[in-house]
Design a protein around this motif. Structure first.
Motif, short mmCIF file in Angstrom:
data_model
loop_
_atom_site.label_atom_id
_atom_site.label_comp_id
_atom_site.label_asym_id
_atom_site.label_seq_id
_atom_site.Cartn_x
_atom_site.Cartn_y
_atom_site.Cartn_z
N PRO A 20 0.82 -1.22 0.00
CA PRO A 20 0.00 0.00 0.00
C PRO A 20 0.84 1.27 0.00
CG PRO A 20 -0.15 -1.12 2.12
CD PRO A 20 0.52 -2.07 1.18
N LEU A 21 2.06 1.20 0.53
CA LEU A 21 2.94 2.37 0.48
C LEU A 21 3.40 2.63 -0.95
CD1 LEU A 21 5.15 1.79 3.66
CD2 LEU A 21 3.24 3.40 3.39
N TYR A 79 10.34 6.94 -4.17
CA TYR A 79 9.84 6.26 -2.98
C TYR A 79 9.15 4.95 -3.35
CZ TYR A 79 10.77 9.71 0.68
OH TYR A 79 11.38 10.52 1.62
N ALA A 80 8.40 4.94 -4.45
CA ALA A 80 7.76 3.71 -4.90
C ALA A 80 8.80 2.63 -5.20
CB ALA A 80 6.90 3.98 -6.13
N LEU A 136 -2.25 9.71 0.50
CA LEU A 136 -2.21 8.79 1.64
C LEU A 136 -2.81 9.50 2.84
CD1 LEU A 136 -1.19 6.02 2.72
CD2 LEU A 136 0.95 7.20 3.32
N SER A 137 -3.77 8.87 3.49
CA SER A 137 -4.40 9.48 4.66
C SER A 137 -3.60 9.14 5.92
CB SER A 137 -5.83 8.99 4.82
OG SER A 137 -5.85 7.62 5.17
N THR A 138 -3.80 9.95 6.96
CA THR A 138 -3.13 9.70 8.23
C THR A 138 -3.55 8.36 8.81
OG1 THR A 138 -2.96 12.07 8.71
CG2 THR A 138 -2.81 10.56 10.58
N ALA A 139 -4.85 8.07 8.76
CA ALA A 139 -5.35 6.80 9.30
C ALA A 139 -4.74 5.61 8.56
CB ALA A 139 -6.87 6.75 9.19
#
Length: 464
Positions: A108-109, A193-194, A118-121
């Motif tokens: 998911p990253l 980063y990916a 990308l959400s904090t949660a």
């Protein structure tokens, strides 16, 4: 081999059919390969997660908390590991399963890096599952590797394995830093980063493959005792071990008051490049590694208790050094000093804490130690985050938490003064670096079989 081994992860061919010496050589090679691949994953992946959080625009507080709150959640979730091991009938199967799960957390990253959202949660959930799987594998791996490596070669083997793994951690975060610097200059940062997260996932899968390639002489030690978690908590809080643990909690809370926020401070306030960020981490990491043999020799002369005092006093001024000046070369010197001081502190603490616990209870205690340690991490980081939030993450608020962190370490020395002197036999212990932190306070796990009296068929206590 016990019939319980049928529950272990299947291999291309049964290692039990190999001659004993050949099987041992294969097991040792696979163990070194596991350590190397795991180290590369830590260096390329986990080390840069807070920086990635900043890159996708989630803010300074989220970048700080990502290095502590998920650790605590992971520490709580790891408690299920003894139950899972008994259900699987194998320590090996559980370790391999956790390793694969940890690798999958990078997927998911990778998606987030490719989409730029990308959400904090979401990131807290991903990181929590990453740490849950990683921490849950640790005690089980300690039990398993203790049945695998003959006692006569353990000091030499684990020392070599530790050096190789640490070299791969270093190579991982250095190569990642260089790639991110190039990507930042060429406006392809998220793509880089990916790629990094993809390579980190691949390395952890290689680690899982190396783990699966090892044999399991005793899937479940026949004399392994089961202790309720509350009883282990009670045992660990009694005597010198409990007093040491109180000191650890105080130090970790004080350190993590500022520790998780060095990354956002470096990028958002000091405006450091990825290259400068990487160099500062490298200074602390290298001085930490290269000073360990010297600290081990000193421990043999003056004792681990006195070495703990040297390390505990040594880490006091580290965070305050960032208040005095933000000149890059000054910070480089502070980082080098920090790495050496933390090496002394950590080596002495592990020797004293685990030597003060009976050998047959050390593995079970490791689960409890992980939980208490990460609990201290998150308590300090939440207090530091509250200060930053109240002061709107101003430059002054960062200097304030750096100063308070140093003050907290001074106050913790009062607890150390209450710890009775403990005599230990060993001066070295194998380490697994499971997280690299910019301030030098890395998260390391002890390799318990590298300590004296870790006998392969000994009784092992597990939390239940």
């Amino acid at each position: 081999m016990s019939s319980s081994a049928n529950h272990s992860v299947s291999l291309p061919f049964p290692t039990s059919l190999l001659p004993a010496k050949r099987r041992l050589r294969r097991d040792l090679r696979c163990s070194v390969g596991d350590g190397a691949a795991f180290g590369a994953m830590v260096g390329m992946g986990e080390t840069y997660l807070p920086a990635f959080v900043l890159a996708v625009g989630l803010g300074e507080l989220t970048a700080g908390l990502i290095g502590s709150v998920p650790l605590f959640i992971g520490g709580v979730l790891q408690i299920v590991s003894p139950w899972a091991i008994r259900k699987l009938g194998s320590h090996k199967a559980w370790v391999v399963l956790c390793s694969i799960m940890q690798a999958l957390m990078f997927l998911p990253l990778i998606m987030a890096a490719m989409t730029g959202t990308l959400s904090t949660a979401a990131v807290l959930t991903i990181a929590s599952l990453y740490w849950a799987s990683g921490l849950a594998a640790g005690p089980a791996w300690n039990t398993w590797i203790g049945t695998l490596v003959p006692a006569t070669i353990r000091p030499r083997f684990f020392a070599a394995r530790t050096r190789i793994s640490q070299a791969c951690v270093f190579a991982g975060f250095m190569s990642a830093g260089l790639l991110l610097q190039w990507a930042s200059d060429n406006d392809v940062l998220l793509t880089a980063y990916a790629v990094l997260f993809g390579v980190a996932a691949f390395c952890r899968l290689i680690s899982a493959l190396m783990l699966a390639g090892q044999s399991e002489p005793i899937p479940i030690p026949p004399l392994m005792t089961r202790q309720p978690l509350r009883r282990i908590f009670a045992d660990v809080c009694k005597g010198p071990g409990g007093q040491l643990l109180m000191f650890l909690v105080a130090v970790q809370a004080a350190v993590q008051l500022s520790g998780p926020y060095f990354t956002p401070f470096m990028f958002n306030n000091l405006k450091l490049s990825y290259m400068e960020f990487m160099i500062l981490i490298a200074a602390a990491f290298l001085f930490r590694i290269f000073s360990l043999p010297a600290w081990g020799q000193l421990a043999s002369r003056v004792g681990a208790h006195r070495l703990l005092w040297i390390g505990a006093v040594g880490i006091v001024p580290v965070s305050f050094g960032w208040v005095i000046s933000q000149n890059f070369y000054w910070l480089l010197a502070i980082q080098a000093y920090s790495g050496a001081a933390w090496a002394a502190y950590e080596l002495a603490f592990f020797l004293l804490f685990f030597e003060s616990i009976p050998e047959e209870k050390r593995t079970g205690m490791l689960t409890v130690y992980n939980l208490i340690n990460v609990g201290a991490w998150v308590s300090g980081s939440l207090f530091g985050g509250l200060i930053l939030y109240t002061m709107q993450t101003s430059f002054t608020s960062y200097l304030l938490i750096f100063g308070l962190s140093a003050l907290g370490r001074v106050l913790a020395l009062g607890l150390l003064a209450r710890v009775p002197k403990i005599e230990v036999e060993s001066q070295e212990i194998g380490m697994r670096t499971i997280a690299v932190r910019p301030n030098g306070a890395n998260l390391d796990a002890p390799v318990l079989p590298s300590m004296p009296d870790q006998i392969p068929d000994s009784v092992t206590a597990q939390a239940s």
